[in-house]
Design a protein around this motif. Structure first.
Motif, PDB file in Angstrom:
ATOM      1  N   VAL A   1      11.132  87.716  85.115  1.00 37.84           N
ATOM      2  CA  VAL A   1      11.749  86.406  85.272  1.00 37.84           C
ATOM      3  C   VAL A   1      11.995  85.804  83.894  1.00 37.84           C
ATOM      4  O   VAL A   1      11.527  86.317  82.885  1.00 37.84           O
ATOM      5  N   THR A   2      12.767  84.725  83.881  1.00 38.05           N
ATOM      6  CA  THR A   2      12.998  83.999  82.640  1.00 38.05           C
ATOM      7  C   THR A   2      12.037  82.823  82.583  1.00 38.05           C
ATOM      8  O   THR A   2      12.030  81.991  83.480  1.00 38.05           O
ATOM      9  N   ARG A   3      11.250  82.769  81.523  1.00 45.03           N
ATOM     10  CA  ARG A   3      10.248  81.726  81.403  1.00 45.03           C
ATOM     11  C   ARG A   3      10.909  80.355  81.206  1.00 45.03           C
ATOM     12  O   ARG A   3      11.922  80.238  80.502  1.00 45.03           O
ATOM     13  N   ILE A   4      10.379  79.338  81.831  1.00 46.21           N
ATOM     14  CA  ILE A   4      10.845  77.974  81.571  1.00 46.21           C
ATOM     15  C   ILE A   4       9.820  77.303  80.680  1.00 46.21           C
ATOM     16  O   ILE A   4       8.647  77.256  81.022  1.00 46.21           O
ATOM     17  N   PRO A   5      10.258  76.789  79.537  1.00 49.13           N
ATOM     18  CA  PRO A   5       9.291  76.206  78.608  1.00 49.13           C
ATOM     19  C   PRO A   5       8.677  74.923  79.155  1.00 49.13           C
ATOM     20  O   PRO A   5       9.287  74.223  79.974  1.00 49.13           O
TER      21      PRO A   5
ATOM     22  N   TYR B   1       1.250  78.364  86.169  1.00 53.05           N
ATOM     23  CA  TYR B   1       1.564  79.094  87.391  1.00 53.05           C
ATOM     24  C   TYR B   1       3.071  79.231  87.627  1.00 53.05           C
ATOM     25  O   TYR B   1       3.510  80.058  88.407  1.00 53.05           O
ATOM     26  N   MET B   2       3.867  78.392  86.938  1.00 49.59           N
ATOM     27  CA  MET B   2       5.317  78.512  87.072  1.00 49.59           C
ATOM     28  C   MET B   2       5.759  79.674  86.189  1.00 49.59           C
ATOM     29  O   MET B   2       5.842  79.547  84.971  1.00 49.59           O
ATOM     30  N   GLN B   3       5.960  80.815  86.812  1.00 55.17           N
ATOM     31  CA  GLN B   3       6.263  82.009  86.046  1.00 55.17           C
ATOM     32  C   GLN B   3       7.620  81.942  85.368  1.00 55.17           C
ATOM     33  O   GLN B   3       7.808  82.469  84.290  1.00 55.17           O
ATOM     34  N   GLY B   4       8.567  81.296  86.014  1.00 49.96           N
ATOM     35  CA  GLY B   4       9.913  81.244  85.461  1.00 49.96           C
ATOM     36  C   GLY B   4      10.928  81.210  86.573  1.00 49.96           C
ATOM     37  O   GLY B   4      10.605  80.845  87.711  1.00 49.96           O
ATOM     38  N   VAL B   5      12.161  81.565  86.238  1.00 46.96           N
ATOM     39  CA  VAL B   5      13.208  81.554  87.259  1.00 46.96           C
ATOM     40  C   VAL B   5      13.849  82.932  87.373  1.00 46.96           C
ATOM     41  O   VAL B   5      13.841  83.721  86.445  1.00 46.96           O
TER      42      VAL B   5
ATOM     43  N   THR C   1      21.696  82.309  92.916  1.00 49.05           N
ATOM     44  CA  THR C   1      20.922  81.079  92.956  1.00 49.05           C
ATOM     45  C   THR C   1      19.749  81.212  91.998  1.00 49.05           C
ATOM     46  O   THR C   1      19.132  82.271  91.911  1.00 49.05           O
ATOM     47  N   ILE C   2      19.473  80.121  91.283  1.00 52.92           N
ATOM     48  CA  ILE C   2      18.339  80.140  90.367  1.00 52.92           C
ATOM     49  C   ILE C   2      17.095  79.730  91.158  1.00 52.92           C
ATOM     50  O   ILE C   2      17.026  78.626  91.687  1.00 52.92           O
ATOM     51  N   VAL C   3      16.132  80.629  91.259  1.00 55.97           N
ATOM     52  CA  VAL C   3      14.963  80.389  92.105  1.00 55.97           C
ATOM     53  C   VAL C   3      13.704  80.363  91.240  1.00 55.97           C
ATOM     54  O   VAL C   3      13.439  81.308  90.491  1.00 55.97           O
ATOM     55  N   PRO C   4      12.921  79.277  91.314  1.00 57.36           N
ATOM     56  CA  PRO C   4      11.666  79.243  90.560  1.00 57.36           C
ATOM     57  C   PRO C   4      10.615  80.141  91.217  1.00 57.36           C
ATOM     58  O   PRO C   4      10.556  80.248  92.443  1.00 57.36           O
ATOM     59  N   ILE C   5       9.814  80.782  90.393  1.00 56.47           N
ATOM     60  CA  ILE C   5       8.814  81.724  90.895  1.00 56.47           C
ATOM     61  C   ILE C   5       7.418  81.215  90.531  1.00 56.47           C
ATOM     62  O   ILE C   5       7.137  80.925  89.375  1.00 56.47           O
ATOM     63  N   VAL C   6       6.574  81.095  91.547  1.00 62.82           N
ATOM     64  CA  VAL C   6       5.220  80.582  91.349  1.00 62.82           C
ATOM     65  C   VAL C   6       4.228  81.725  91.525  1.00 62.82           C
ATOM     66  O   VAL C   6       4.291  82.456  92.516  1.00 62.82           O
ATOM     67  N   ASP C   7       3.317  81.888  90.544  1.00 59.52           N
ATOM     68  CA  ASP C   7       2.277  82.896  90.684  1.00 59.52           C
ATOM     69  C   ASP C   7       1.127  82.278  91.471  1.00 59.52           C
ATOM     70  O   ASP C   7       0.466  81.338  91.010  1.00 59.52           O
TER      71      ASP C   7
END
Lengths: 189, 685
Positions: A55-59, A64-68, A74-80
């Motif tokens: 995923v692409t990290r969001i600064p 826990y928010m791994q990135g998108v 669609t841009i989807v946020p990914i939660v660990d």
């Protein structure tokens, strides 16, 4: 009706101890495993299950928010989920999966992905078998657990997916709304 | 009859607002005294369709009001009434009232009953003073028309197309019969010979006599559906003994009958009606969510999709039986596919484009009103109204433009006397000009007024402590001062402008659209404000920069240059962080890896690159590892599924399917300032 019949057959296959239970209108949950514990999410919220991809990290976001991720445009946020529950972090493996869920928020429906150790099966839970979450005191945040389901020998923690993104971020959101108010002053000169 | 009309309601509102805009612009173009009948016709048609639509959707307040306007316009059209300044002004304010009514109805909010009835009375008063021979006669006619004791005579002559609108005279007669004693006389004189007869058209007309104490409104209700498809004349039955004597008067009333039809309804009653409507309160805020697209644009897309399908089938045939000999054909096909895709993308983007006239059309009115109010003579010149811009940009550029135009009217153009003294024509010229330049849309707001007074601006800036007294500023830099918050040189604050809130907001609004504002001015000759906007908000030209293994997109529009610094170029200012010297300026350095985290390949300033970017008028050097390619990127929202992230304006999908974040330069600068303050606190702690 045909859809629910089909669903019943799945349940009967997976939960043979209680075949009659499907008649009384319980809900179905997709269960997954996190560090040996079993959790469940409402199956109607599950959009798809896919393997882990980078995923692409969001600064400047919580750990826990791994990135998108790009999910067909669609841009989807990914939660660990391990990090969300403050569990020990492990390396992602080929069986690490992302469960893509649709959740409801104040600003409409959203799509998020949950990284979990592995997906197990679909279970049927009758409402009388759902017990309230015990209070563990301040140390443990149980706000996004709807209840505990006991079926046979195992215990499944049922997640309130709508709260996964919102708890902890209420502060952040109210900051954002303040900013919007400041920006709202239109040229009235 | 079970069609749900509410699904068309939104379309009705959109068309009505368009109609109102048309009416407004045509009214402004109307020459008082020598009106062009075609212009009046256009206005009339717009009013008529609003009336028809509102009637269909049961928006009676709107329908009644429009009917009054229509009556007035009808008289003008037929030459029965002179086009006077007064009438035009009343019609203009009626357009405003209608717009308010429709906006309120659309949002389900309360109608301003008082304002509406006041405007309605104005219209009625105007109608009452002409058309009929004297107001008194109309009044007397009204009284017995509300309910004629003996009954009514109705002459009913449907247009040929009556049946096609789904109406049936027999049904109307049955309804009338239910009201009272009905005598029907048919006139079949228009009936053509059998061989020419079209069974779907109505050739008959009727004379009806309805006896009994019946309210006029009851009759109107019966004929409400056919009103627009027939010639109908309703007169009260006179007592028999006076019938001949009052024949003359009856003629008069007949003329006035159409004109007075709605006037006669009592205002009080209407108020109640409006109040009832107002009760349907709600806070649903309907922003325009639909878009009207020209059929030619849709056709162009369909054509391109056709070509795409052909290319696709060619490629799939090729793929079924592929060997290396056909590699050239494959490459050719892929080129074709790329071309098709790009053209399709362009055409689809064009669908979101609207001519800028949608933003310009409010200015004739604004200039008309303001110049009257300020006693200035101003001519508005507009050009390039057909220049197309993204719909979102058009909606958002309206307010800043209004602001600039007001400023030019108030501060720019002098009073006629001052202009005369300066040897200029009394009428000032305000011009709005839109055109394409490169990948941008440029909008110029120019006036031939006094121009910006650089000395005065500087003096004021020094007085307000914005600028140090001993600083030497270029003329351009002085003009830029007016864009700072709280700056105003106007000696007197008017309700048009002068409070000094404004230019900074204008600048901010334009920047939020990814655009920029530039000012040029020449003393005594006028000033010019130049707005540059990107063609669309959905696509931007981006420069990919790398920090470690992460890529970010910097909008090309905010990049000034990229440089490699040498050791003697940068300095550390105690407590304030790093700066570097770019020619004669010292600019702060923002290390992207410090703000956003990540593992950069290098933290040595001399080994990476500084991208000089500008945001909200501030220049900074952005420290990154390396520059990668430039490309057009499609902006995707992060907020749709997550939330706004500081310093990031959105995301995009790169060619390999991965996601890259787009930097928000002004946000990044703010974030970096915050960062620095936090650091300082940490050090103190």
């Amino acid at each position: 009706m045909t859809a629910s019949n089909a669903a019943e057959s799945i349940v009967q296959g997976t939960d043979e101890k209680n075949p009659a239970g499907t008649e009384s209108g319980g809900s179905q949950y997709l269960t997954f495993v996190l560090s040996g514990e079993t959790y469940g999410v409402d199956i109607l919220r599950v959009q798809e299950i896919k393997g882990w991809t980078p995923v692409t990290r969001i600064p400047n976001t919580p750990d826990y928010m791994q990135g998108v991720l790009n999910l067909r445009g669609t841009i989807v946020p990914i939660v660990d989920m391990r990090m969300r529950f403050n569990l020990e972090r492990i390396e992602y493996t080929p069986i690490t999966v992302i469960i893509v869920l649709s959740i409801k928020s104040e600003s409409g429906d959203r799509v998020i992905g949950l990284v979990v150790d592995s997906v197990s099966d679909v279970i049927n839970v009758e409402s009388e078998n759902i017990k309230p979450t015990p209070d563990f005191g301040d140390g443990l945040n149980t706000e996004f657990i709807n209840g505990l389901a006991t079926g046979g020998e195992r215990m499944v923690m049922l997640l309130d997916v709508d709260k996964l993104l919102s708890v902890d971020e209420i502060q952040v959101l109210s900051d954002a709304s303040e900013e919007t108010e400041q920006n709202a002053d239109k040229p009235d000169d | 009859m079970s069609i749900d009309v509410s699904q068309f309601l939104e379309t009705f509102y959109e068309e009505s607002f368009e109609g109102l805009d048309t009416m407004e612009s045509e009214l402004l173009g109307l020459d008082v005294g020598a009106a062009d009948s075609e212009t009046i016709n256009t206005i009339f048609r717009a009013a008529h369709s609003i009336k028809g639509g509102s009637g269909t959707f049961g928006l009676n307040a709107v329908a009644d009001y429009t009917h009054l306007m229509e009556t007035l316009l009808d008289e003008m059209r037929d030459g029965r009434r002179q086009v006077t300044e007064e009438a035009v002004n009343i019609l203009l304010s009626s357009v405003d009232v209608l717009r308010e009514m429709l906006t309120a109805l659309r949002a389900n909010s309360e109608l301003e009953v008082d304002r509406i009835s006041e405007a309605q009375q104005q219209l009625e008063a105007l109608l009452g003073t002409a058309g009929a021979d004297s107001a008194a006669e109309v009044e007397s006619g009204q009284n017995n028309k509300d309910s004629a004791e003996r009954g009514w005579r109705i002459s009913f002559k449907p247009h040929l197309r009556l049946f096609k609108t789904g109406n049936d005279p027999a049904r109307i007669f049955r309804e009338l019969q239910a009201l009272g004693d009905l005598t029907v006389q048919m006139d079949a004189s228009d009936l053509p010979e059998y061989s020419y007869l079209d069974p779907e058209e109505s050739y008959l007309q009727w004379e009806l006599e309805l006896k009994g104490d019946i309210k006029r409104e009851a009759l109107d209700d019966v004929f409400a559906w056919v009103e627009d498809d027939c010639v109908i004349n309703i007169t009260p039955l006179e007592p028999e003994e006076s019938e001949q004597g009052s024949a003359e008067e009856a003629d008069k009333t007949e003329v006035a009958a159409v004109a007075v039809k709605t006037v006669e309804r009592r205002v009080g009653e209407r108020r109640q009606e409006n109040r009832r409507k107002g009760d349907r309160r709600g806070s649903a805020n309907n922003e325009s969510t639909s878009i009207r697209v020209g059929i030619n644009k849709v056709d162009a897309v369909i054509n391109l999709v056709g070509e795409l399908v052909i290319t696709q089938s060619m490629l799939s045939t090729l793929g079924k039986d592929f060997n290396m000999k056909k590699i050239n054909k494959l490459l050719e096909g892929l080129d074709q596919l790329e071309l098709n895709t790009r053209e399709l993308q362009e055409q689809v983007m064009r669908m979101r484009m609207m001519p800028i006239s949608f933003a310009f059309q409010r200015f004739p009115r604004l200039v008309h009103d303001l110049s009257q109010k300020m006693g200035k003579k101003i001519e508005l010149k507009m050009s390039g109204e057909q220049t197309e811009l993204d719909k979102t940009v058009i909606e958002k550029i309206g307010d800043p433009l209004v602001h600039l135009v007001r400023n030019s009217l108030d501060h720019g153009i002098e009073s006629p006397q001052q202009r005369k003294e300066a040897g200029k024509p009394e009428t000032g010229i305000l011009s709005l000009h839109a055109y394409h330049q490169g990948g941008n849309i440029v909008i110029e707001v120019a006036d031939d007024g006094a121009g910006l007074n650089a000395e005065k601006i500087l003096a004021k800036a020094i007085q307000q402590g914005i600028v140090q007294e001993d600083v030497q500023l270029e003329e351009e830099q002085i003009y830029e001062l007016i864009m700072l918050p709280g700056f105003s040189t106007a000696e007197k604050v008017s309700d048009v402008s002068g409070r000094g809130v404004g230019m900074d907001v204008v600048v901010r609004n334009i920047q939020s659209l990814g655009g920029s504002l530039e000012v040029t001015s020449e003393a005594g000759k006028g000033s010019k404000f130049i707005i540059r906007l990107p063609l669309t908000l959905a696509i931007l030209d981006g420069q990919t920069v790398a920090v470690g293994d992460e890529d970010y997109i910097v909008p090309l529009i905010s990049i000034i240059e990229s440089i490699q610094v040498t050791g003697d170029m940068f300095h550390t200012v105690a407590g304030k962080g790093e700066t570097f010297r770019l020619r004669d300026e010292h600019l702060p350095i923002i290390r992207l890896h410090e703000i956003f985290g990540g593992n950069p390949n290098t933290t040595e300033l001399t080994e990476g690159l500084l991208v000089v970017v500008e945001g909200e008028g501030r220049k900074v050097g952005l420290f990154v590892d390396d520059l990668k390619g430039q490309q057009q990127v499609v902006i995707k929202s992060l907020e749709a599924n997550y939330k706004k992230v500081d310093g990031i304006s959105g995301a995009t999908i790169l060619g390999d399917g991965s996601v890259a974040l787009i930097l928000d330069i002004p946000g990044l600068i703010r974030l970096s300032n915050q960062h620095a303050t936090d650091d300082k606190f940490k050090k103190i702690a």
